[in-house]
Design a protein around this motif. Structure first.
Motif, PDB file in Angstrom:
ATOM      1  N   MET A   1       3.875   4.311   0.658  1.00 58.93           N
ATOM      2  CA  MET A   1       3.240   4.045   1.949  1.00 58.93           C
ATOM      3  C   MET A   1       3.169   5.319   2.785  1.00 58.93           C
ATOM      4  O   MET A   1       2.252   5.508   3.588  1.00 58.93           O
ATOM      5  CB  MET A   1       4.013   2.966   2.712  1.00 58.93           C
ATOM      6  N   ASN A   2       4.154   6.199   2.612  1.00 60.11           N
ATOM      7  CA  ASN A   2       4.212   7.432   3.406  1.00 60.11           C
ATOM      8  C   ASN A   2       3.772   8.651   2.624  1.00 60.11           C
ATOM      9  O   ASN A   2       3.993   9.788   3.071  1.00 60.11           O
ATOM     10  CB  ASN A   2       5.658   7.644   3.902  1.00 60.11           C
TER      11      ASN A   2
ATOM     12  N   CYS B   1       9.869   1.885  -4.798  1.00 59.75           N
ATOM     13  CA  CYS B   1       9.108   3.067  -4.386  1.00 59.75           C
ATOM     14  C   CYS B   1       8.089   2.758  -3.295  1.00 59.75           C
ATOM     15  O   CYS B   1       7.313   3.635  -2.917  1.00 59.75           O
ATOM     16  CB  CYS B   1       8.380   3.681  -5.592  1.00 59.75           C
ATOM     17  N   HIS B   2       8.083   1.540  -2.804  1.00 62.89           N
ATOM     18  CA  HIS B   2       7.051   1.138  -1.850  1.00 62.89           C
ATOM     19  C   HIS B   2       7.047   2.014  -0.600  1.00 62.89           C
ATOM     20  O   HIS B   2       5.987   2.473  -0.151  1.00 62.89           O
ATOM     21  CB  HIS B   2       7.247  -0.327  -1.462  1.00 62.89           C
ATOM     22  N   GLY B   3       8.217   2.271  -0.039  1.00 58.42           N
ATOM     23  CA  GLY B   3       8.278   3.084   1.171  1.00 58.42           C
ATOM     24  C   GLY B   3       7.746   4.485   0.954  1.00 58.42           C
ATOM     25  O   GLY B   3       7.041   5.036   1.808  1.00 58.42           O
ATOM     26  N   ASP B   4       8.034   5.056  -0.210  1.00 54.67           N
ATOM     27  CA  ASP B   4       7.540   6.402  -0.518  1.00 54.67           C
ATOM     28  C   ASP B   4       6.022   6.421  -0.636  1.00 54.67           C
ATOM     29  O   ASP B   4       5.363   7.333  -0.129  1.00 54.67           O
ATOM     30  CB  ASP B   4       8.167   6.901  -1.822  1.00 54.67           C
TER      31      ASP B   4
ATOM     32  N   GLU C   1       0.005  -1.162   0.314  1.00 56.03           N
ATOM     33  CA  GLU C   1      -0.440   0.095  -0.270  1.00 56.03           C
ATOM     34  C   GLU C   1      -1.931   0.048  -0.611  1.00 56.03           C
ATOM     35  O   GLU C   1      -2.507  -1.033  -0.798  1.00 56.03           O
ATOM     36  CB  GLU C   1       0.362   0.404  -1.539  1.00 56.03           C
TER      37      GLU C   1
ATOM     38  N   ASP D   1       1.776  -3.225   6.003  1.00 58.31           N
ATOM     39  CA  ASP D   1       2.682  -2.628   5.018  1.00 58.31           C
ATOM     40  C   ASP D   1       2.186  -2.860   3.586  1.00 58.31           C
ATOM     41  O   ASP D   1       2.958  -3.228   2.702  1.00 58.31           O
ATOM     42  CB  ASP D   1       4.089  -3.192   5.195  1.00 58.31           C
TER      43      ASP D   1
ATOM     44  N   ASN E   1       9.389  -2.748  -4.509  1.00 54.76           N
ATOM     45  CA  ASN E   1       9.929  -2.154  -3.290  1.00 54.76           C
ATOM     46  C   ASN E   1      10.749  -0.888  -3.539  1.00 54.76           C
ATOM     47  O   ASN E   1      11.052  -0.157  -2.598  1.00 54.76           O
ATOM     48  CB  ASN E   1      10.781  -3.176  -2.541  1.00 54.76           C
TER      49      ASN E   1
ATOM     50  N   ASN F   1      -2.359  -0.848   6.355  1.00 55.42           N
ATOM     51  CA  ASN F   1      -1.216  -0.035   6.764  1.00 55.42           C
ATOM     52  C   ASN F   1      -0.341  -0.795   7.756  1.00 55.42           C
ATOM     53  O   ASN F   1       0.888  -0.753   7.677  1.00 55.42           O
ATOM     54  CB  ASN F   1      -1.694   1.277   7.374  1.00 55.42           C
TER      55      ASN F   1
ATOM     56  N   CYS G   1       9.526   8.357  -7.551  1.00 55.63           N
ATOM     57  CA  CYS G   1       8.510   7.778  -6.669  1.00 55.63           C
ATOM     58  C   CYS G   1       7.413   8.798  -6.398  1.00 55.63           C
ATOM     59  O   CYS G   1       7.215   9.243  -5.261  1.00 55.63           O
ATOM     60  CB  CYS G   1       9.152   7.285  -5.377  1.00 55.63           C
TER      61      CYS G   1
END
Length: 466
Positions: A461-462, A456-459, A385, A383, A454, A380, A74
């Motif tokens: 986004m952050n 790698c989505h959280g990575d 990108e 949620d 999803n 953001n 990610c």
């Protein structure tokens, strides 16, 4: 009987001791166990949970180099700092985003150190001034750049046409070009039957058109006008880029609207009148949504807000900053449009918000940047990108065809490569620093794009913003 019970008790105690000792050994040696190097037979979600998120610099310093499959899957090259490499302003082949990764200044990149020549650049410079000849980046940098999908597609198109000419000529020889074409077909198979929906303005519509043009095709406009809906369909792959033109987030058509031929401005009416008639060509193989949605609005909204005072006899001030009520209104309407997309296609459809591109008129960009930051905030909160195309090309005005639109050339190749990089991800593809370590299994199967997205989505986004 008592002896039997005693032996059983001792056996249980011994077993507990062995298990405890084994766990302690495992905890001690876990940091030294080898990491996963292949994803071809492993569930990607499990891989993501087990691959270490330790700092990239420490992983590279282990001596395995920059191009390393052991790195985190990610890692988004388009969220890294970097620069656009192109050999000249019209060249399209030698165009790529060159990301800056940790270890960039290590000795392995010594070829990037300053080199001087004994002669000045021209008679008007003083002796001893440094001279930097134009040359491509070191191969180490190019090796970790994101894969050039658009160049692959164009090359395949040219080789395919040349192979048809070869067959018509009666030759059956398997030339090097034929083998290269087959290799490209194997690498590009995941493009088949895919759908990309672009809800945006003419900046992105031109980019879709350039893709079509490079493949000997034309952008098709709706019979209701090019500022309604248009699409680039590539029959070879049954790949479609559908463009739904959005003319600001205005809920009405103001009396001062500068394009009188545009009969419908507000999104709700355009949705019913222009967008929904093309819905069948927008739905992907899952039967409910495109494989990827790219959303952007900003340039039309900029003019909408700046010219609004004309309705009460005022004057437009292009250099002013937008006020809070304007920004809040814009954010509410942007959120409404994204909500409409999710209601139409499902909450799990992959959506990206493209960062805004600036105008050539520098003073007017103050309020455009206001809109960009407001849109980033909304995305953001929802949620979603950001596709950082607008941020990456900020200031590259020499590549514009007019005051607003980006011309065909290096930047349009970059746009295409970014879009296909994200589409590749929706199909289960994994790329780590230029290395395609996992390819989608079959270009014709139904893919759960939400699941793949999803991973790698959280990575992303952050991810760190530079």
């Amino acid at each position: 009987m008592k002896w039997t019970h005693s032996r059983l008790f001792l056996a249980i105690v011994a077993l507990i001791g062995i298990v405890t000792f084994a766990n302690l050994l495992q905890s001690f040696y876990r940091p030294y166990l080898p990491t996963i190097t292949s994803l071809s037979t492993t569930n990607r979600s499990d891989v993501h949970e087990n691959i270490s998120h330790e700092d990239s610099a420490s992983r590279i310093s282990s001596g395995q180099g920059v191009k390393n499959k052991n790195l985190d899957i990610c890692e988004n090259p388009y969220l890294q700092p970097g620069y656009v490499w192109y050999s000249n302003t019209t060249e399209e082949t030698n165009t790529t985003w060159v990301p800056f990764y940790p270890s960039l200044l290590d000795e392995s990149y010594s070829s990037t150190t300053l080199e001087t020549t004994g002669e000045p650049v021209d008679p008007y410079t003083s002796d001893g001034d440094p001279y930097f000849p134009t040359e491509q980046p070191p191969q180490e940098l190019l090796d970790v750049s994101p894969h050039p999908w658009m160049q692959d597609i164009v090359r395949h198109y040219k080789l395919y046409n040349s192979s048809l000419a070869l067959k018509q000529g009666g030759s059956s020889s398997r030339s090097r070009e034929v083998l290269e074409r087959e290799e490209l077909e194997n690498r590009l198979h995941w493009l088949r039957n895919r759908r990309i929906l672009i809800v945006s303005d003419s900046v992105d519509r031109y980019q879709s058109e350039y893709i079509c043009n490079r493949l000997g095709l034309e952008l098709i406009n709706s019979n209701k006008g090019r500022q309604t809906a248009s699409w680039c369909h590539i029959p070879m792959w049954n790949l479609t880029l559908m463009n739904w033109h959005i003319a600001s987030v205005s809920p009405t058509k103001p009396a001062w609207w500068w394009i009188q031929s545009m009969q419908i401005v507000n999104v709700e009416e355009r949705w019913t009148e222009y967008y929904l008639p093309t819905l069948n060509d927008t739905i992907g193989m899952n039967g409910k949504s495109p494989d990827l949605i790219l959303f952007h609005t900003g340039l039309w909204d900029h003019t909408y807000f700046i010219r609004a005072p004309e309705a009460i006899g005022g004057k437009a001030s292009w250099a002013r900053s937008l006020n809070w009520r304007e920004l809040r209104f814009y954010m509410q309407r942007v959120r409404m449009v994204i909500t409409m997309l999710r209601e139409q296609f499902g909450d799990d459809v992959p959506i990206m918000c493209r960062s805004v591109t600036l105008k050539k008129s520098l003073p007017s960009n103050v309020s455009i940047l206001n809109l960009d930051r407001a849109a980033r905030f909304v995305c953001n909160e929802l949620d979603i990108e950001i596709m950082e195309f607008g941020e990456i090309i900020r200031g590259y005005f020499e590549f514009y065809k007019d005051m607003v639109h980006i011309d065909r050339g290096p930047l349009s190749v970059l746009w295409a490569n970014m879009v296909f990089w994200y589409l590749f991800r929706t199909q289960g593809g994994v790329e780590v620093r230029g290395d395609l370590i996992e390819m989608p299994s079959n270009g014709t199967e139904i893919v759960n794009v939400a699941k793949e997205w999803n991973t790698c989505h959280g990575d992303f986004m952050n991810a760190k913003r530079y």
